[in-house]
Every structure is written in C-alpha cells, then in structure tokens.
Design a protein around this motif. Structure first.
Motif, PDB file in Angstrom:
ATOM      1  N   GLU A  75      -0.530   2.904 -14.754  1.00 42.29           N
ATOM      2  CA  GLU A  75       0.529   3.080 -14.972  1.00 42.29           C
ATOM      3  C   GLU A  75       0.921   2.303 -13.649  1.00 42.29           C
ATOM      4  O   GLU A  75       2.113   2.653 -13.231  1.00 42.29           O
ATOM      5  N   TYR A  76       0.073   1.378 -12.831  1.00 42.60           N
ATOM      6  CA  TYR A  76       0.733   0.319 -12.100  1.00 42.60           C
ATOM      7  C   TYR A  76       0.209  -0.597 -11.739  1.00 42.60           C
ATOM      8  O   TYR A  76      -1.167  -0.863 -11.986  1.00 42.60           O
ATOM      9  N   TYR A  77       0.466  -1.938 -11.263  1.00 41.45           N
ATOM     10  CA  TYR A  77      -0.588  -3.153 -11.029  1.00 41.45           C
ATOM     11  C   TYR A  77      -0.600  -3.568  -9.270  1.00 41.45           C
ATOM     12  O   TYR A  77       0.776  -2.457  -8.490  1.00 41.45           O
ATOM     13  N   GLU A  78      -1.305  -3.717  -8.919  1.00 41.24           N
ATOM     14  CA  GLU A  78      -1.344  -4.336  -7.913  1.00 41.24           C
ATOM     15  C   GLU A  78      -0.699  -5.616  -6.966  1.00 41.24           C
ATOM     16  O   GLU A  78      -0.897  -6.230  -8.062  1.00 41.24           O
ATOM     17  N   PHE A  79      -0.161  -5.752  -5.784  1.00 33.38           N
ATOM     18  CA  PHE A  79      -0.065  -7.883  -5.786  1.00 33.38           C
ATOM     19  C   PHE A  79       0.004  -7.306  -4.235  1.00 33.38           C
ATOM     20  O   PHE A  79      -0.348  -6.966  -3.625  1.00 33.38           O
ATOM     21  N   LYS A  80       0.257  -7.966  -3.478  1.00 38.95           N
ATOM     22  CA  LYS A  80      -0.762  -8.393  -1.967  1.00 38.95           C
ATOM     23  C   LYS A  80       0.307  -8.504  -1.680  1.00 38.95           C
ATOM     24  O   LYS A  80       1.898  -8.462  -1.940  1.00 38.95           O
ATOM     25  N   PHE A  81       0.915  -7.465  -0.191  1.00 43.49           N
ATOM     26  CA  PHE A  81       1.502  -7.115   0.355  1.00 43.49           C
ATOM     27  C   PHE A  81       1.147  -6.743   1.729  1.00 43.49           C
ATOM     28  O   PHE A  81       0.135  -5.862   2.218  1.00 43.49           O
ATOM     29  N   TYR A  83      -1.158  -7.278   5.095  1.00 47.50           N
ATOM     30  CA  TYR A  83      -2.962  -6.989   4.864  1.00 47.50           C
ATOM     31  C   TYR A  83      -3.605  -6.272   4.080  1.00 47.50           C
ATOM     32  O   TYR A  83      -4.466  -5.995   4.174  1.00 47.50           O
ATOM     33  N   GLY A  84      -2.784  -5.862   3.209  1.00 52.84           N
ATOM     34  CA  GLY A  84      -3.334  -4.611   1.913  1.00 52.84           C
ATOM     35  C   GLY A  84      -2.524  -4.973   0.968  1.00 52.84           C
ATOM     36  O   GLY A  84      -2.286  -6.211   0.033  1.00 52.84           O
ATOM     37  N   THR A  85      -2.836  -3.782  -0.224  1.00 53.79           N
ATOM     38  CA  THR A  85      -2.228  -4.355  -1.540  1.00 53.79           C
ATOM     39  C   THR A  85      -0.601  -3.513  -1.906  1.00 53.79           C
ATOM     40  O   THR A  85      -0.673  -1.887  -0.929  1.00 53.79           O
TER      41      THR A  85
END
Length: 427
Positions: A75-81, A83-85
């Motif tokens: 249900e979701y994508y990850e991306f750089k945020f 120093y985390g995700t």
C-alpha cells in the motif's frame, strides 16, 4: 486516515527493531542498492516518517512533483526523508510516461549534508523548487521537525536559503521560515529533597527540590518536549536518525535513593525517560531506610524497579572520589587504572543493562587518559559538566550538559533549553 493507520501498524515492528539500544547505537545509513524509480505525485499527498519513536505525518508533496521511490509494502512506497525513510500512499503516485523526461537533480559529493547543520521547523514550512518564494512549491514540512541541510545559498536580495533533499529532489527553504539547529540539551540532576526535610544540603547547588523538579517536568510536557535516550542521542550525533525539534535528554548522576523516591514517580507519570549514571561500587544489596540527612544510594531491587523509566549507565566503579587537593582522583590515575575501572563498572552494571555504552565523568573531571580509557573500554560516549548543548560534529567523549537549578525559574529554564546558540561555560 486508513493509510496512516496502516503505516503505523506495519512500521510498529520496524520501530521495535530499530529502537533497541544496539540497533540505535550501530545504525547505519540505509542501503539504496534496492531498485528505485522516479514517480509523479498525482495529488497533494500527505507523507509519513518515523521521527523519534513515532510514525507521524511529516508534511506533504505537491501534485505534479517527482520523487524517487523504492518498492515496499503493497500500500505504500518508501523514499528518502532526512536521515531516515518517508512513506507515501501508492495510490497517490503514478509512473512517468515515456513522453516526460526526468531531469535528475545533482545529488553527488557536493550535496552531502553539512556537518552540524540541521534546520528546525517552527510551523508548517514551504519547500520551494528554487531560491525564490514565488517559485513552485515542491512540498511542505510539518512543524517541530529536525531536517538535514545540504547547502546554504544566497538569493539576489542576499537572503539565505537552506537546500534540502526530499525523495532525491532538491528543495529550498527560506531562513525566514526555519531555524538552524543549535543542538540538544542534556539536563543534569543529582540529589532531590523536599524543602522541609532539606537541612544538610541547602547550600549544595546540585540538590534540587521535589517541587522544583515536578514543575520543570510539567513545563517540558506542556511545552511539547519529548525525552530521548542516550542511544537516540548517539544516533543523532552520527546523523542516522530523524528527531523532533523539541527534545531533551534527562540525566541523573550518582544513583541516589532520592531519585528513586522523588524523580521516578514524576517521570513515570509524564511518560518521560531518563538515564541514571550509577557509581557501581555504591549499589546497596538491600534498600535503606529513608534518611534525608545523608546521601543514600539505590539498592539492587530499586534500580531494577526504575528500569521502566531509567536507562542505567556508568559513573565509574571506584573513581568517584576527590584527592587531598579536592581534585577528581581520576585525573591523577594512569590510563591502565582508569580503563580497568571503566571495564569493572560495565561488568558490575551488566546485571541491569547489557548495553552499558555511556559514561559520566565523576565531578565532570576528564583528561586525555580518561578519554582514551573510555574508548579502550568500549564506551561510545562520555559526558562532562561543561555547559552547553550537543550536536553532530561534537567530540563524543567530551559532551556538554546543562544544569537547571532549584532556584531557576521556569522562564529561565525555557530560555536555556530553547533552540538558540549558547556559549559554553565551565561549571
């Protein structure tokens, strides 16, 4: 809302894994070897991230913007945020048609985060696509976030802009909309008594009253501060974790029974966490009858009881003494002697905590031998009584702290821990 609940449920397990002491102390930057792709945001989309201990909304990315995403849950994508995700609902993004060319931002060696440089958002903050507040808005960062700065730029009017990386895209935040992170306050306490029972320690600056302490903790709660562990502080100093803007570390030196009696219930009531630096040779086998006219130390059972609030770390084993010149005895000991003591303390405290990684120097005294011994003994950080906050780039074995005394008013406390540069002064 359903997406937020889904994210929170799925990431609770991730949080439990990442926030163990060992995981936080050894956290590595994420491996971006997983295949990624740029996708277009179809609508103004709320995004989430793990900040401190909570998965929370951290802002939004505007419709039409591109971000680099990684495969994740269905249900979701990850991306750089930071120093985390970060996490974005899959239904909010779509693939890019062949007709649309992606001009990737240059995020090479010149765009690594600047040492010591994070910004703190005080309110929802626009992230622009250029150093101009008339330019397109890429997205918004929520209030009370620490976020790494990649660079600083000047516009045509000589105003400063902070360059940030969100989802492998460059964005720009005006200096008028955010503050530079001046570091995290580590507060120091020792002894605690009721005013009417304090006969012997009235002139001791490190003794505070139970009422003053309770009022100080009430202020922290009311003002929206979170308390973090030393494991989280270490990860922050290594630029490996996202944290809120308003955080403090609470430390208590010596391992005194008064902390068990007066501080522990207050901290537990507010849901706060703290660290107690224990003189391991002075731990009592059995609890002592309360006597406010003497310095009493916690027993084995008392130390075990407070561990739902307190993390137990080292204040040395036999080195918490002064010599005949009223100087910390540690300063006159050999490297081997100091290292032996630090290792002895770690072993003695292992019955409470298998992760004794931090030390507070007795009386704040340290020298080159003490620093080297801390490293050799396997300790990750050591704290002094030099006044100031801590931030990335600081020497991990000479970290500063702040005192809030019983005579300090709440406005003075608020000013001391607020996000502003402070000049270190020897205590």
């Amino acid at each position: 809302m359903q997406f937020q609940h889904k994210i929170a449920a799925v990431l609770f397990g991730i949080f439990m894994l990442l926030t163990t002491p060992v995981a936080l102390a050894n956290l590595l930057p994420e491996d971006n070897a997983v295949k990624s792709e740029y996708m277009e945001v179809q609508r103004d989309s709320e995004v989430y991230s793990l900040v401190g201990e909570h998965v929370i909304p951290v802002g939004e990315v505007k419709r039409g913007q591109l971000i680099q995403v990684f495969p994740a849950d269905a249900e979701y994508y990850e991306f750089k945020f930071g120093y985390g995700t970060g996490f974005i609902d899959k239904s909010d993004v779509r693939g890019i048609g062949k007709s649309r060319k992606v001009k990737e931002d240059d995020l090479g060696e010149l765009h690594k985060p600047l040492t010591n440089q994070n910004l703190i958002t005080q309110r929802p903050t626009n992230v622009y696509t250029a150093i101009n507040n008339q330019s397109e808005v890429f997205g918004v960062l929520e209030e009370n976030l620490r976020y790494p700065i990649i660079g600083k730029l000047k516009d045509s009017l000589n105003n400063t802009w902070y360059e940030v990386n969100i989802g492998e895209r460059l964005g720009y935040i005006s200096e008028l909309d955010a503050e530079i992170d001046s570091g995290i306050p580590v507060l120091t306490y020792h002894h605690m008594l009721k005013n009417d029972e304090n006969k012997r320690f009235r002139n001791t600056s490190t003794t505070t009253s139970d009422v003053a302490f309770s009022n100080q903790m009430a202020y922290l709660k009311q003002a929206g501060y979170d308390t973090i562990s030393l494991y989280q502080l270490e990860a922050y100093l290594h630029n490996r974790i996202n944290l809120p803007g308003k955080v403090v570390v609470l430390t208590f030196d010596d391992g005194l029974k008064s902390v068990y009696r007066y501080a522990y219930p207050v901290l537990k009531n507010y849901g706060f966490r703290a660290t107690t630096f224990v003189i391991s040779s002075r731990i009592k086998r059995h609890p002592q009858k309360w006597n406010p006219d003497s310095l009493q130390f916690m027993s084995i059972s008392e130390l075990k009881e407070i561990q739902d609030v307190f993390d137990i770390q080292s204040h040395t084993h036999f080195l918490h003494r002064l010599d005949n010149k009223r100087q910390p005895i540690l300063l006159s000991r050999s490297l081997h002697n100091i290292e032996f003591d630090f290792e002895h303390s770690r072993r003695a405290l292992s019955q409470f905590n298998p992760h004794v990684l931090y030390l507070a120097y007795p009386f704040g005294g340290y020298n080159k031998n003490a620093i080297q011994a801390a490293k050799d003994a396997g300790l990750h950080m050591a704290l002094t009584t030099v006044r100031g906050k801590v931030k990335p780039g600081d020497n991990l074995y000479t970290l500063k702290r702040l005192y809030i005394l019983r005579t300090d008013s709440i406005p003075i406390m608020a000013e001391r821990i607020a996000n502003k540069p402070s000049m270190p002064v020897a205590h």
